[in-house]
Design a protein around this motif. Structure first.
Motif, PDB file in Angstrom:
ATOM      1  N   UNK A 122       8.501   1.916  -8.213  1.00 21.22           N
ATOM      2  CA  UNK A 122       8.203   2.890  -7.165  1.00 21.22           C
ATOM      3  C   UNK A 122       9.357   2.941  -6.175  1.00 21.22           C
ATOM      4  N   UNK A 123       9.446   4.066  -5.450  1.00 16.54           N
ATOM      5  CA  UNK A 123      10.483   4.209  -4.430  1.00 16.54           C
ATOM      6  C   UNK A 123      10.076   3.469  -3.159  1.00 16.54           C
ATOM      7  N   UNK A 124      11.031   2.870  -2.525  1.00 18.81           N
ATOM      8  CA  UNK A 124      10.755   2.159  -1.275  1.00 18.81           C
ATOM      9  C   UNK A 124      10.208   3.102  -0.211  1.00 18.81           C
ATOM     10  N   UNK A 125      10.678   4.356  -0.245  1.00 17.21           N
ATOM     11  CA  UNK A 125      10.232   5.332   0.750  1.00 17.21           C
ATOM     12  C   UNK A 125       8.748   5.640   0.634  1.00 17.21           C
ATOM     13  N   UNK A 126       8.133   5.354  -0.532  1.00 20.39           N
ATOM     14  CA  UNK A 126       6.716   5.653  -0.732  1.00 20.39           C
ATOM     15  C   UNK A 126       5.809   4.540  -0.204  1.00 20.39           C
ATOM     16  N   UNK A 127       6.388   3.406   0.165  1.00 21.44           N
ATOM     17  CA  UNK A 127       5.581   2.291   0.657  1.00 21.44           C
ATOM     18  C   UNK A 127       5.187   2.563   2.111  1.00 21.44           C
TER      19      UNK A 127
ATOM     20  N   UNK B 114       0.896  -1.166   0.000  1.00 22.03           N
ATOM     21  CA  UNK B 114       0.000   0.000   0.000  1.00 22.03           C
ATOM     22  C   UNK B 114       0.932   1.212   0.000  1.00 22.03           C
ATOM     23  N   UNK B 115       0.877   2.036  -1.051  1.00 17.50           N
ATOM     24  CA  UNK B 115       1.865   3.110  -1.190  1.00 17.50           C
ATOM     25  C   UNK B 115       1.203   4.404  -1.663  1.00 17.50           C
ATOM     26  N   UNK B 116       1.976   5.473  -1.523  1.00 21.01           N
ATOM     27  CA  UNK B 116       1.509   6.797  -1.931  1.00 21.01           C
ATOM     28  C   UNK B 116       2.242   7.215  -3.199  1.00 21.01           C
ATOM     29  N   UNK B 117       1.490   7.725  -4.139  1.00 17.21           N
ATOM     30  CA  UNK B 117       2.088   8.171  -5.410  1.00 17.21           C
ATOM     31  C   UNK B 117       1.293   9.356  -5.935  1.00 17.21           C
ATOM     32  N   UNK B 118       1.984  10.498  -6.129  1.00 13.90           N
ATOM     33  CA  UNK B 118       1.386  11.724  -6.674  1.00 13.90           C
ATOM     34  C   UNK B 118       0.165  12.163  -5.871  1.00 13.90           C
ATOM     35  N   UNK B 119       0.274  12.059  -4.531  1.00 11.89           N
ATOM     36  CA  UNK B 119      -0.776  12.571  -3.666  1.00 11.89           C
ATOM     37  C   UNK B 119      -1.957  11.658  -3.457  1.00 11.89           C
TER      38      UNK B 119
END
Length: 622
Positions: A36-41, A4-9
């Motif tokens: 995707x970047x790991x930091x966005x997870x 579950x991640x965040x991408x472009x808000x």
């Protein structure tokens, strides 16, 4: 493994295909693969992807945001920590995701401090934000209420005179009233002014148009401040002959008059006498400041706004039976109508009579030039007309084959308008116009000869412009042309008159060479005078449309001007005609009037037919 991640808000879920220390290769439910970047997870979970976001969003909707805010405390926290506190134990992946979604969607309550991390807003700040939100909600409700009322033709109670005035002429586009008006106009496909009119907010269409002009150019009102009446010079010599003027019946500022005196050897001395307010309105005085602010009389059908107050106009206006100060140009005219001498004087002149077009023209027109009609001024008028023709020929502008053109005068009485056509170049008009051209040209040359600056109208290559240099006016066929014959109505003429009077009396000019003051007056006048003329044209168009309604005209003859534009008969109105075939300029047509809108100054018309030759001939004869 899923993430579950965040991408472009926004939040998304995907299954992990490969993983590196700083990034992951994932595949969405749709089959689309991305990096995707790991930091966005934010969360890792097992199980099916299908339905995860739907279930998390549904769960989030049930979460009480104010309760979450009360639970989180003042320190920074992660969404999973709050989820565990809220649910009283380790949350499911859907519950954790739901809390993240809810926190993300409540920025007034929770400040973002990083990916998945938040901090509760201070209570004071939160309450202010909530109050602002409530205010916006109430405002939205008020706007919606206004919109429904406006659409129903009802004027909201809050739309008082001040609000309406602002909406019509200078709207604040952030105001609730404007937003509602604009929305109502969009939903009803109408102009905003039309929406207000349909609600009864515009009592008078005429006053609406006038108000727009007054707001811009006479914001402080049309009245004049209290001022001292100018002192007229008492020691001026008196002219030897009594003068007469020729003006429209509505003219109150009588600037010009004429005298004729026979001399020896068949020579006639013609006097052109111009009212001389420059002798009483001192530069820099309070009255002069008013002149430089107004710059011109404003004309419109049925009304005018004078440049000078009535108690100042009256002592200078060349009124019947009165002695008045004047700047005079005398022309000694030989029997062959050539001018053998010109002389300028500052003097007093007595006006014997103010002749008016409507009563004079039946006795003096193009059909009465060959025989005395019995009018007491017929002989003098005939001589001046012959002189005018001679002056026109000398300028190289005499053309007896020139097509007849009409000018129009508007007379308004109790809201009803009469539009009266006058043939341009009629003997009375030509007589006055040519003598004014002679005076303006001669006095412009006099200033140039003495190296005294003035303000000129010039034309070069078809372009008409104003200048402080004596330059040719090609359209008039003169070497220079300085407006100086209407000093009661135009500031430029008053300024030029001061300079001319100084030359005639052998004094230093009011505006010396090198002075910037003339250029400032010229620029201000040019802009303002053009704006006044545009307003006059707009109001004439309004009254033309009002005339069509007043007379219940549904069909009217017209002359093709160019392409789909025609000039309507009996008025100075050019309109676009729908459905008109390609016709040569000058063709005669009949058009059908479909819609007249005096509020928006619009006319809708459609081509009906060509006018028969017989009908055209009858129209020309009329």
């Amino acid at each position: 493994m899923n993430v579950f991640f965040e991408e472009e808000g926004s939040f998304k879920v995907a299954s992990v295909m490969t993983e590196n220390p700083s990034s992951l290769q994932v595949e969405a439910i749709s089959g689309k693969r991305s990096k995707i970047k790991s930091a966005n997870v934010l969360l890792r979970f097992e199980g099916a992807l299908s339905g995860f976001m739907e279930n998390a969003s549904t769960e989030a909707e049930g979460l009480d945001v104010p309760f979450l805010w009360e639970c989180c405390g003042e320190s920074e926290f992660g969404f999973e920590e709050l989820a565990e506190e809220y649910y009283g134990g380790k949350p499911t992946s859907i519950q954790a995701a739901a809390v993240a979604i809810r926190l993300h969607g409540a920025p007034m309550y929770f400040y973002r401090k990083g990916k998945g991390r938040y901090k509760a807003a201070p209570e004071e700040t939160l309450q202010a934000a909530l109050a602002g939100l409530e205010k916006k909600r109430l405002q939205a409700e008020k706007v919606a209420q206004y919109v429904e009322q406006l659409k129903a033709g009802q004027l909201p109670a809050e739309f008082d005179g001040k609000v309406i005035d602002a909406l019509l002429y200078q709207p604040d586009k952030n105001s609730l009233e404007w937003k509602a008006l604009e929305q109502a106009a969009g939903e009803t496909n109408q102009h905003v002014v039309r929406v207000l009119a349909s609600c009864g907010a515009i009592a008078s269409v005429h006053d609406y148009h006038l108000g727009a002009f007054l707001r811009e150019y006479f914001a402080e009102g049309q009245g004049f401040p209290d001022m001292d009446t100018p002192v007229l010079p008492a020691d001026l010599p008196r002219a030897e002959a009594e003068a007469f003027s020729i003006d429209d019946s509505t003219t109150t500022e009588i600037d010009d008059a004429f005298t004729l005196v026979p001399l020896a050897d068949g020579v006639t001395r013609v006097g052109i006498h111009i009212a001389a307010p420059a002798l009483g309105i001192l530069p820099g005085s309070q009255l002069d400041q008013v002149v430089m602010q107004r710059l011109s009389t404003v004309y419109m059908p049925g009304n005018k706004i004078t440049m000078l107050p009535e108690d100042v106009v009256t002592p200078f206006s060349l009124n019947q039976g009165e002695w008045r100060p004047a700047l005079s140009l005398y022309l000694d005219v030989a029997p062959d109508l050539s001018i053998i001498k010109r002389e300028s004087r500052v003097e007093q002149v007595k006006v014997a009579e103010n002749l008016r077009h409507d009563t004079l023209e039946p006795f003096f027109n193009e059909n009465t030039l060959e025989q005395d009609t019995g009018h007491p001024y017929w002989q003098r008028l005939l001589f001046l007309f012959r002189l005018a023709e001679s002056l026109e020929k000398a300028r190289g502008k005499y053309d007896p084959t020139r097509p007849v053109q009409l000018d129009y005068n508007f007379y308004v009485d109790n809201g009803r308008v009469r539009i009266v056509g006058r043939r341009r170049g009629a003997p009375i008009d030509k007589l006055v116009a040519e003598l004014m051209i002679e005076a303006n040209s001669h006095w412009g040359g006099l200033l140039a000869e003495h190296n005294v600056p003035g303000i000129y109208r010039a034309q070069n290559g078809g372009k008409v412009y104003m200048t402080v240099k004596a330059e040719p006016h090609q359209g008039l066929g003169v070497n220079q042309y300085s407006w100086s014959t209407s000093p009661l109505r135009r500031a430029v003429d008053l300024v030029n008159q001061r300079q001319i009077v100084a030359v005639v009396q052998g004094q230093e000019p009011v505006y010396p060479p090198g002075s910037d003051e003339l250029a400032v007056v010229m620029r201000n006048f040019d802009l303002t005078y053009n704006a006044y003329n545009e307003f006059q044209t707009r109001m004439e168009r309004y009254w033309c449309l009002q005339y069509l309604l007043q007379e219940d005209i549904h069909e009217i003859g017209a002359t093709v001007w160019r392409e789909s534009l025609v000039r309507l008969d009996g008025m100075p109105l050019i309109a676009k005609v729908h459905g008109m075939p390609e016709l040569a300029p000058g063709s005669r047509v009949i058009i059908e009037i479909q819609k007249v809108d005096t509020l928006l100054i619009e006319l809708e018309s459609r081509f009906k037919s060509l006018e028969h030759v017989e009908a055209a001939a009858e129209s020309e004869a009329a």
